[in-house]
Design an enzyme around this catalytic site. Structure first.
Site, PDB file in Angstrom:
ATOM      1  N   HIS A  40      -0.538  -6.625   9.934  1.00 46.98           N
ATOM      2  CA  HIS A  40       0.526  -5.997   9.146  1.00 46.98           C
ATOM      3  C   HIS A  40       0.406  -6.362   7.659  1.00 46.98           C
ATOM      4  O   HIS A  40      -0.254  -7.322   7.295  1.00 46.98           O
ATOM      5  CB  HIS A  40       1.896  -6.486   9.627  1.00 46.98           C
ATOM      6  N   ASN A  74       0.863   3.031  13.014  1.00 49.43           N
ATOM      7  CA  ASN A  74       2.128   2.647  12.376  1.00 49.43           C
ATOM      8  C   ASN A  74       1.949   2.353  10.883  1.00 49.43           C
ATOM      9  O   ASN A  74       1.058   1.584  10.497  1.00 49.43           O
ATOM     10  CB  ASN A  74       2.673   1.370  13.029  1.00 49.43           C
ATOM     11  N   ASP A  89      11.156   0.243  16.303  1.00 53.59           N
ATOM     12  CA  ASP A  89       9.916  -0.503  16.098  1.00 53.59           C
ATOM     13  C   ASP A  89      10.203  -2.006  16.241  1.00 53.59           C
ATOM     14  O   ASP A  89      11.244  -2.494  15.767  1.00 53.59           O
ATOM     15  CB  ASP A  89       9.421  -0.177  14.668  1.00 53.59           C
ATOM     16  N   GLY A 118       0.045  -1.834  11.633  1.00 58.72           N
ATOM     17  CA  GLY A 118      -0.570  -2.354  10.410  1.00 58.72           C
ATOM     18  C   GLY A 118      -1.598  -1.400   9.839  1.00 58.72           C
ATOM     19  O   GLY A 118      -2.616  -1.819   9.273  1.00 58.72           O
ATOM     20  N   ASP A 146       8.720  -6.075  21.581  1.00 62.62           N
ATOM     21  CA  ASP A 146       7.616  -6.889  21.087  1.00 62.62           C
ATOM     22  C   ASP A 146       7.839  -8.327  21.526  1.00 62.62           C
ATOM     23  O   ASP A 146       8.509  -9.103  20.861  1.00 62.62           O
ATOM     24  CB  ASP A 146       7.541  -6.791  19.559  1.00 62.62           C
TER      25      ASP A 146
HETATM   26  P1  13P Z   1       2.031  -1.846   7.767  1.00 61.94           P
HETATM   27  O1  13P Z   1       3.283  -2.307   7.087  1.00 61.94           O
HETATM   28  O2  13P Z   1       0.909  -2.774   7.595  1.00 61.94           O
HETATM   29  O3  13P Z   1       1.737  -0.440   7.456  1.00 61.94           O
HETATM   30  O4  13P Z   1       2.375  -1.887   9.352  1.00 61.94           O
HETATM   31  C1  13P Z   1       3.422  -1.107   9.838  1.00 61.94           C
HETATM   32  C2  13P Z   1       3.730  -1.409  11.241  1.00 61.94           C
HETATM   33  O5  13P Z   1       2.911  -1.845  12.013  1.00 61.94           O
HETATM   34  C3  13P Z   1       5.086  -1.126  11.687  1.00 61.94           C
HETATM   35  O6  13P Z   1       5.258  -1.478  13.016  1.00 61.94           O
HETATM   36  O1  G3H Z   2       5.830  -4.061  11.381  1.00 61.18           O
HETATM   37  C1  G3H Z   2       6.996  -4.006  11.099  1.00 61.18           C
HETATM   38  C2  G3H Z   2       7.617  -3.712   9.833  1.00 61.18           C
HETATM   39  O2  G3H Z   2       6.722  -3.476   8.790  1.00 61.18           O
HETATM   40  C3  G3H Z   2       8.589  -4.806   9.494  1.00 61.18           C
HETATM   41  O3  G3H Z   2       9.726  -4.161   9.174  1.00 61.18           O
HETATM   42  O4  G3H Z   2      10.956  -5.675   7.621  1.00 61.18           O
HETATM   43  O5  G3H Z   2      12.074  -3.769   8.789  1.00 61.18           O
HETATM   44  O6  G3H Z   2      11.392  -5.799  10.093  1.00 61.18           O
HETATM   45  P1  G3H Z   2      11.119  -4.926   8.905  1.00 61.18           P
HETATM   46 ZN    ZN Z   3       4.111  -3.242  13.558  1.00 62.16          ZN
END
Ligand code: 13P
Ligand code: G3H
Ligand code: ZN
Length: 283
Positions: A181, A232, A83, A211, A105
């Site tokens: 997010h 996600n 991710d 998010g 990204d």
């Molecule tokens: P949230 O933390 O808001 O659920 O989003 C997760 C996300 O987008 C991980 O890529």
């Molecule tokens: O959208 C991404 C994650 O919520 C952020 O995760 O803290 O592991 O980079 P991370």
């Molecule tokens: Zn994300």
């Protein structure tokens, strides 16, 4: 069973439901997600980030998650994905570790640079049979910008999305339609027309909504109707996990076996994942 992310998304898209992609950082969270998927007989995606790879070690976290998948899910397909990879190095690290699906990204860059970085990743990844998700537009993180972003400026432009997909050959796209997010305040109403337009212009691309922790029934249903195939989730799992840790770590707590604490946290996360699976499966 460890399965291709692309196949999982294809099956969901064909059948009109969505997949949950859940961020994990350790064995307990991986088990929570896999156990929920097995209990609900529903495929899911497990994802890790660069921070998790730094925290655990690339190969360690890869092997832990893979082992949990292989040992606990004989029949349910589970995808495993990187991710928010922000540069080429982390993409190479993830692929070297064994992942067959990655996200580049480059959404902080202007369009042409985003496209150039994404194209380089797609060429590298597709040559190794690895699927790629890109991001266009901005899905803000807490603390990244002020509380009231100019949504019109940061949401995905449908024509640019079409251009990016055609130029890069990316498999999936993270879209910005007013989603955010963490506990960042989202746009009052997602921009449904924009989502429809994006879906119309790139019907063969899997649309991913980041998010999604705070996305509720009707919003999920509207998004799936308009082509979103993957949601996600991270924050909700962190909250569930930490709430249990906090309960067990207050001054008067007499439990000294950490396994009791971790087992409670694992169960709490599993409960959240089960609810999300129900939501995405029958939006
Ligand atoms: P949230 O933390 O808001 O659920 O989003 C997760 C996300 O987008 C991980 O890529
Ligand atoms: O959208 C991404 C994650 O919520 C952020 O995760 O803290 O592991 O980079 P991370
Ligand atoms: Zn994300």
């Amino acid at each position: 069973m460890l399965a291709s992310v692309k196949n999982i998304l294809e099956e969901a898209k064909k059948n009109g439901y969505a997949i949950g992609a859940f961020n994990v950082f350790n064995m307990e969270e991986a088990q929570a997600v896999v156990r929920a998927a097995v209990k609900k007989h529903t495929p899911v995606i497990i994802q890790i980030t660069e921070k998790t790879m730094d925290y655990a070690g690339d190969k360690v976290i890869y092997d832990v998650v893979k082992s949990v998948i292989e040992r606990e899910s004989a029949a349910i397909p589970i995808g495993f994905h990187l991710d928010h990879g922000h540069n080429f190095d982390i993409i190479m690290r993830a692929i070297d570790a064994g992942l067959n699906s990655v996200m580049i990204d480059a959404s902080d860059y202007p369009l042409r640079e985003n496209m150039a970085v994404t194209k380089r990743v797609v060429d590298y990844a597709h040559g190794r049979n690895v699927a790629v998700q890109a991001e266009l537009g901005k899905v803000p993180h807490l603390g990244e910008m002020d509380q009231n972003p100019d949504w019109d400026k940061i949401m995905t432009n449908p024509l640019e999305a079409k251009w990016l997909v055609e130029e890069t050959g990316v498999d999936a796209l993270a879209i910005a339609i007013g989603n955010a997010h963490d506990f960042f305040r989202e746009r009052a109403e997602p921009d449904w027309k924009r989502l429809e337009e994006i879906n119309k212009l790139i019907p063969g691309t899997y649309l991913v909504l980041h998010g999604a922790s705070d996305w509720v029934n009707h919003k999920v249903a509207e998004a799936v109707k308009r082509g979103v195939t993957c949601f996600n989730i991270d924050t909700d799992l962190r909250v569930a996990f930490n709430t249990v840790l906090c309960q067990f770590t207050h001054d008067k707590c007499t439990i000294i076996d950490p396994r009791k604490v971790m087992a409670g946290a694992r169960e709490a996360v599993q409960g959240v994942v089960e609810k999300k699976i129900d939501l995405f499966r029958n939006p």
